[in-house]
Enzyme design. Structure first.
Site, PDB file in Angstrom:
ATOM      1  N   ASP A  94       0.845  -1.206   0.000  1.00  0.00           N
ATOM      2  CA  ASP A  94       0.000   0.000   0.000  1.00  0.00           C
ATOM      3  C   ASP A  94       0.876   1.250   0.000  1.00  0.00           C
ATOM      4  O   ASP A  94       0.649   2.201  -0.749  1.00  0.00           O
ATOM      5  CB  ASP A  94      -0.878   0.050   1.264  1.00  0.00           C
ATOM      6  CG  ASP A  94      -1.882  -1.079   1.356  1.00  0.00           C
ATOM      7  OD1 ASP A  94      -3.047  -0.860   1.010  1.00  0.00           O
ATOM      8  OD2 ASP A  94      -1.497  -2.199   1.764  1.00  0.00           O
ATOM      9  N   THR A 163      -6.693  -4.824   0.176  1.00  0.00           N
ATOM     10  CA  THR A 163      -5.518  -5.098   1.014  1.00  0.00           C
ATOM     11  C   THR A 163      -5.719  -6.376   1.836  1.00  0.00           C
ATOM     12  O   THR A 163      -4.784  -7.171   1.992  1.00  0.00           O
ATOM     13  CB  THR A 163      -5.231  -3.909   1.954  1.00  0.00           C
ATOM     14  OG1 THR A 163      -5.007  -2.757   1.147  1.00  0.00           O
ATOM     15  CG2 THR A 163      -4.001  -4.154   2.808  1.00  0.00           C
TER      16      THR A 163
HETATM   17  N1  LIG Z   1     -17.058  -0.745   6.282  1.00  0.00           N
HETATM   18  C1  LIG Z   1     -15.972  -0.290   5.700  1.00  0.00           C
HETATM   19  N2  LIG Z   1     -15.228   0.680   6.269  1.00  0.00           N
HETATM   20  C2  LIG Z   1     -14.102   1.137   5.673  1.00  0.00           C
HETATM   21  N3  LIG Z   1     -13.632   0.683   4.497  1.00  0.00           N
HETATM   22  C3  LIG Z   1     -14.358  -0.263   3.876  1.00  0.00           C
HETATM   23  C4  LIG Z   1     -15.549  -0.793   4.436  1.00  0.00           C
HETATM   24  N4  LIG Z   1     -16.053  -1.707   3.600  1.00  0.00           N
HETATM   25  C5  LIG Z   1     -15.193  -1.774   2.578  1.00  0.00           C
HETATM   26  N5  LIG Z   1     -14.176  -0.912   2.735  1.00  0.00           N
HETATM   27  C6  LIG Z   1     -13.028  -0.739   1.843  1.00  0.00           C
HETATM   28  O1  LIG Z   1     -13.497  -0.869   0.513  1.00  0.00           O
HETATM   29  C7  LIG Z   1     -12.623  -1.660  -0.261  1.00  0.00           C
HETATM   30  C8  LIG Z   1     -13.394  -2.861  -0.788  1.00  0.00           C
HETATM   31  O2  LIG Z   1     -13.837  -3.639   0.276  1.00  0.00           O
HETATM   32  P1  LIG Z   1     -14.354  -5.126   0.078  1.00  0.00           P
HETATM   33  O3  LIG Z   1     -13.240  -5.894  -0.508  1.00  0.00           O
HETATM   34  O4  LIG Z   1     -14.712  -5.587   1.444  1.00  0.00           O
HETATM   35  O5  LIG Z   1     -15.507  -5.015  -0.847  1.00  0.00           O
HETATM   36  C9  LIG Z   1     -11.465  -2.035   0.649  1.00  0.00           C
HETATM   37  O6  LIG Z   1     -10.479  -1.053   0.378  1.00  0.00           O
HETATM   38  P2  LIG Z   1      -8.901  -1.211   0.695  1.00  0.00           P
HETATM   39  O7  LIG Z   1      -8.530  -2.618   0.505  1.00  0.00           O
HETATM   40  O8  LIG Z   1      -8.328  -0.272  -0.297  1.00  0.00           O
HETATM   41  O9  LIG Z   1      -8.737  -0.727   2.080  1.00  0.00           O
HETATM   42  C10 LIG Z   1     -12.043  -1.866   2.037  1.00  0.00           C
HETATM   43  O10 LIG Z   1     -11.100  -1.512   3.003  1.00  0.00           O
HETATM   44 MG   LIG Z   2      -7.296   0.108   3.118  1.00  0.00          MG
HETATM   45 MG   LIG Z   3      -6.530   0.686  -0.459  1.00  0.00          MG
END
Ligand SMILES: Nc1ncnc2c1ncn2[C@@H]1O[C@H](COP(=O)(O)O)[C@@H](OP(=O)(O)O)[C@H]1O
Ligand SMILES: [Mg+2]
Ligand SMILES: [Mg+2]
Ligand SMILES: [Mg+2]
Length: 337
Positions: A94, A163
């Site tokens: 990241d 991530t």
């Molecule tokens: N409730 C939440 N609060 C904060 N970030 C969220 C979240 N739900 C999903 N995300 C972020 O949205 C992205 C996609 O999530 P997911 O894979 O669960 O669908 C991920 O980004 P990052 O990996 O860039 O942090 C995740 O961290």
């Molecule tokens: Mg993140």
């Molecule tokens: Mg990210």
């Protein structure tokens, strides 16, 4: 004679002043040139250039993401918790990707507002500047430049999306993303898959290198949802579309948007609708929103409201994304959160 007994020759005074000005100019010419350059570029930015730069940034960030994974040097740590109590992970992937992407954009256009998910406390000096070469595929699709006021632009960067899955070595879900919003409206979307060297890009009312699929199941859509921040999305989708609804859990907001499109990758799952019910941030969804919008699709809150990509990073109200279907009818089927 002067009061001090020294006679000042007018010619001497002029030469002295000119020499002084020369020294001052020599000392400050770099500063002055920079000021003039930044004043010139402060006013407008060409969206076609910004698209090409966004692609370059996503690819360079992706190289870091891939390298760190292959070297097994993630050094993962938790940077906090989501509202729902899930760990928010930060890895070297990241951070290094952020350094490349953020600095390339800011070094090229110092006056742009760039919001990245990550921050660099070490403030490492990354001096790379974009070479202003617009790749042929972009030039062939978008024939003209389009200038917009610099102050109207907000750039959103996700240096590594999914991530959580990256730490689990689920490489297929990982993307790097850049989005450009003008007055809060998403206009440029870039989603790059570092492990398969694939990049999807689009400029709204300009062109794209990706299309919608030819058909979607509107009546019984397959719903793609989060696998690590799901909340109550399964029950939510079943309430809207029935208990037999096919739910596809997958990592990454970028990955899930691409699953709605015609991506040339057999292994990339295909879905009809993307739903997210927990809190999410604008760098996660802006690029996907721009891509869908450019292709005639929609990404809105669960109530059907457009998402404003200016201001704070928070996006409340969940999201529902679709393409080539009646988005309003889809929203009307969704239960109240
Ligand atoms: N409730 C939440 N609060 C904060 N970030 C969220 C979240 N739900 C999903 N995300 C972020 O949205 C992205 C996609 O999530 P997911 O894979 O669960 O669908 C991920 O980004 P990052 O990996 O860039 O942090 C995740 O961290
Ligand atoms: Mg993140
Ligand atoms: Mg990210
Ligand atoms: Mg993300």
């Amino acid at each position: 004679m002067s009061p001090m007994g020294i006679r000042l020759s007018p010619l001497g005074v002029i030469i002295f002043c000119l020499l002084g000005l020369g020294v001052i100019y020599h000392l400050y010419s770099g500063v002055i040139a920079n000021r003039i350059a930044s004043f010139r570029q402060a006013k407008t930015v060409d969206l076609r250039e910004l698209l090409a730069l966004s692609v370059e940034a996503a690819v360079l960030g992706g190289q870091e993401v891939k390298r760190i994974r292959e070297e097994n040097a993630l050094h993962e740590k938790s940077k906090g918790k989501t509202r729902e109590g899930a760990k928010e992970m930060l890895t070297t992937g990241d951070l290094f990707s952020h350094r490349k992407m953020f600095n390339l954009i800011r070094n090229t256009f110092p006056n742009l507002q760039v919001n990245s998910e990550e921050h660099d406390d070490a403030s490492v000096h990354e001096t790379s500047v974009w070479n202003h070469v617009i790749p042929e595929d972009i030039r062939n699709t978008i024939s003209e430049s389009r200038e917009v006021p610099t102050e109207s632009i907000t750039v959103w960067i996700d240096p590594l999306d999914a991530t959580q899955e990256y730490t689990e070595d689920l490489r297929q879900y990982v993307t790097t993303m850049v989005c450009v919003a003008v007055d809060g409206v998403p206009v440029i979307g870039v989603i790059h898959k570092p492990f398969s060297a694939y990049t999807a890009w689009a400029l709204v009312d300009g062109g794209s290198n990706i299309k919608a699929r030819t058909s979607y199941n509107e009546k019984s859509p397959q719903i793609i949802v989060s696998r690590s921040h799901a909340g109550k999305v399964k029950a939510f989708a079943q309430k809207a579309f029935g208990n037999d609804t096919v739910i596809i859990p997958a990592g990454g907001a970028g990955y899930k948007v691409l699953s709605l499109l015609d991506i040339p990758d057999e292994k990339h799952e295909k879905a009809d609708v993307y739903i997210h019910v927990t809190y999410i941030k604008k760098w996660d969804i802006c690029a996907g929103n721009a891509l869908l919008k450019a292709l005639g699709g929609h990404m809105t809150t669960l109530k059907g409201e457009e998402i404003d990509y200016a201001g704070s990073e928070a996006s409340e109200g969940g999201l529902v994304a679709s393409i080539n279907m009646n988005h309003k009818a889809l929203v009307d089927k969704l239960p109240n959160m």
